[in-house]
Design a protein around this motif. Structure first.
Motif, PDB file in Angstrom:
ATOM      1  N   LYS A 142       6.246  -0.241   1.645  1.00  0.00           N
ATOM      2  CA  LYS A 142       5.374   0.664   0.895  1.00  0.00           C
ATOM      3  C   LYS A 142       4.762   1.727   1.802  1.00  0.00           C
ATOM      4  O   LYS A 142       4.676   2.905   1.427  1.00  0.00           O
ATOM      5  CB  LYS A 142       4.280  -0.121   0.180  1.00  0.00           C
ATOM      6  N   ALA A 143       4.349   1.326   2.997  1.00  0.00           N
ATOM      7  CA  ALA A 143       3.759   2.278   3.936  1.00  0.00           C
ATOM      8  C   ALA A 143       4.768   3.356   4.319  1.00  0.00           C
ATOM      9  O   ALA A 143       4.411   4.539   4.471  1.00  0.00           O
ATOM     10  CB  ALA A 143       3.255   1.558   5.183  1.00  0.00           C
ATOM     11  N   ARG A 144       6.035   2.978   4.465  1.00  0.00           N
ATOM     12  CA  ARG A 144       7.061   3.958   4.829  1.00  0.00           C
ATOM     13  C   ARG A 144       7.441   4.848   3.649  1.00  0.00           C
ATOM     14  O   ARG A 144       7.817   6.008   3.824  1.00  0.00           O
ATOM     15  CB  ARG A 144       8.298   3.247   5.369  1.00  0.00           C
ATOM     16  N   LEU A 145       7.331   4.309   2.452  1.00  0.00           N
ATOM     17  CA  LEU A 145       7.700   5.078   1.269  1.00  0.00           C
ATOM     18  C   LEU A 145       6.604   6.043   0.823  1.00  0.00           C
ATOM     19  O   LEU A 145       6.894   7.082   0.218  1.00  0.00           O
ATOM     20  CB  LEU A 145       8.021   4.131   0.111  1.00  0.00           C
ATOM     21  N   LEU A 146       5.362   5.720   1.139  1.00  0.00           N
ATOM     22  CA  LEU A 146       4.232   6.497   0.624  1.00  0.00           C
ATOM     23  C   LEU A 146       4.293   7.980   0.987  1.00  0.00           C
ATOM     24  O   LEU A 146       4.122   8.840   0.106  1.00  0.00           O
ATOM     25  CB  LEU A 146       2.921   5.870   1.103  1.00  0.00           C
TER      26      LEU A 146
END
Length: 360
Positions: A142-146
């Motif tokens: 999620k952190a990389r996709l945000l």
């Protein structure tokens, strides 16, 4: 048509001897929002490998009705919210090559507003456990996709703003276009507003990962908000960098990673208190990680009434606290986590009883 049916059935048959998973909906009488007699049709899954259908039913009834499955139709009907108008099962369908199954329901209900809602629950057909995005993605997904999702949302807004400006110049829907320009330009310029509903949910939708953000406009301006909620969708190869080995197996059919002993997003446990009181415990989201989670509850199977719990974890120890109507602690379970097993004690005042549970 016959070829389609055979392919559909084969997608759910885990072995040559296993009957395909199927839905045989059960009917439950209840009183609808007007107080009239009504009948809800909820899924009742059968077939599959031993134990799979039973687990699917347990997870669905826990998640949707906050109770456990029962042959007592009247008792189940009594758990249905008074604002409900109707519940219809949309059955069970194979997804991702039959490695997963989707169980769907449609709810019609009235609260502040009346409307229909669809609920989809996904399961690993090899074991019957619920699967959500948290189970199949890497811890940093999620952190990389945000940042990518935010950029895509920004590009979408900028394109829409350009279109609104063209409308405004042409005099088309000038008043609405002006209001929308203010809404979206403020959203782009105001970081706090832009991230107010910022991609709070990462979910599975059949063969896709979906990162969803709420609209940057408040409910009062929804009538002019043409963009609404924003979704950042990944499918196929786009998902691969964000999937863990188990996720690549389920979502892409790659590898043969075993299912984890305990689900990250939702896990039911079955066992006993004092050796003779059958209980079912639910721990969700980060309840079994280093962070505390409010998502926990349990049932005495005989009564099937949900008892809410708060969760704290220190190392391998879980502390689950139930409270009375005044919010005061009325019972505490202190459990040691050992793989798929939880062992410890339940206590209330001077009363203490042993607890033994295993992941279901």
């Amino acid at each position: 048509m016959r070829a389609f049916f055979l392919a559909f059935a084969a997608a759910f048959a885990c072995t040559a001897g296993a009957a395909p998973l199927a839905d045989q909906p059960r009917s439950y009488p209840f009183k609808d929002q007007q107080g009239d007699d009504a009948v809800a049709k909820l899924p009742w899954i059968v077939g599959g490998e031993p134990g799979v259908a039973e687990r699917i039913n347990a997870y669905v009834y826990d998640a949707f009705l906050h109770t456990l499955p029962s042959a007592d139709a009247k008792a189940i009907g009594g758990m249905i919210d008074p604002g409900t108008m109707s519940i219809e099962s949309n059955g069970i369908s194979p997804v991702n090559g039959g490695r997963m199954a989707r169980v769907s329901l449609q709810l019609s209900a009235c609260g502040a507003h009346c409307g229909d809602s669809n609920f989809d629950y996904y399961f690993d057909v090899s074991n019957g456990r619920m699967v959500e995005a948290l189970d199949v993605v890497t811890t940093d997904a999620k952190a990389r996709l945000l940042p990518k999702a935010r950029k895509a949302r920004s590009v979408t807004m900028q394109k829409h703003i350009a279109e609104l400006r063209k409308r405004f110049k042409k005099g088309k829907d000038k008043s609405d276009a002006e209001d929308q320009l203010i809404l979206y330009e403020n959203c782009l310029d105001n970081e706090e507003q832009a991230t107010a509903g910022d991609f709070g949910h990462l979910g599975i939708r059949d063969n896709r990962l979906v990162l969803r953000s709420m609209s940057c406009g408040s409910y009062s301006v929804r009538s002019i908000d043409e963009l609404g909620d924003f979704e950042y969708v990944l499918k196929g190869d786009e998902m691969r960098p964000y999937l863990n080995p188990y996720g690549r197996k389920l979502m892409l059919g790659e590898g043969d990673a075993p299912a984890p002993l305990v689900g990250k997003s939702a896990q039911l446990y079955k066992g006993t208190i004092n050796g003779n009181l059958a209980v079912t415990l639910f721990i969700g989201d980060s309840g079994l990680s280093a962070s505390p989670s409010p998502q926990a509850h349990y049932y005495y199977d005989k009564h099937r009434k949900q008892i809410e719990l708060t969760v704290q974890r220190q190392g391998a120890q879980l502390t689950l606290t139930e409270r009375d109507n005044d919010g005061k602690p009325s019972g505490v379970m202190t459990l040691k986590v050992s793989g798929a097993r939880l062992t410890g004690e339940w206590r209330s005042g001077a009363k203490r009883m042993p607890v033994e549970l295993a992941a279901y």
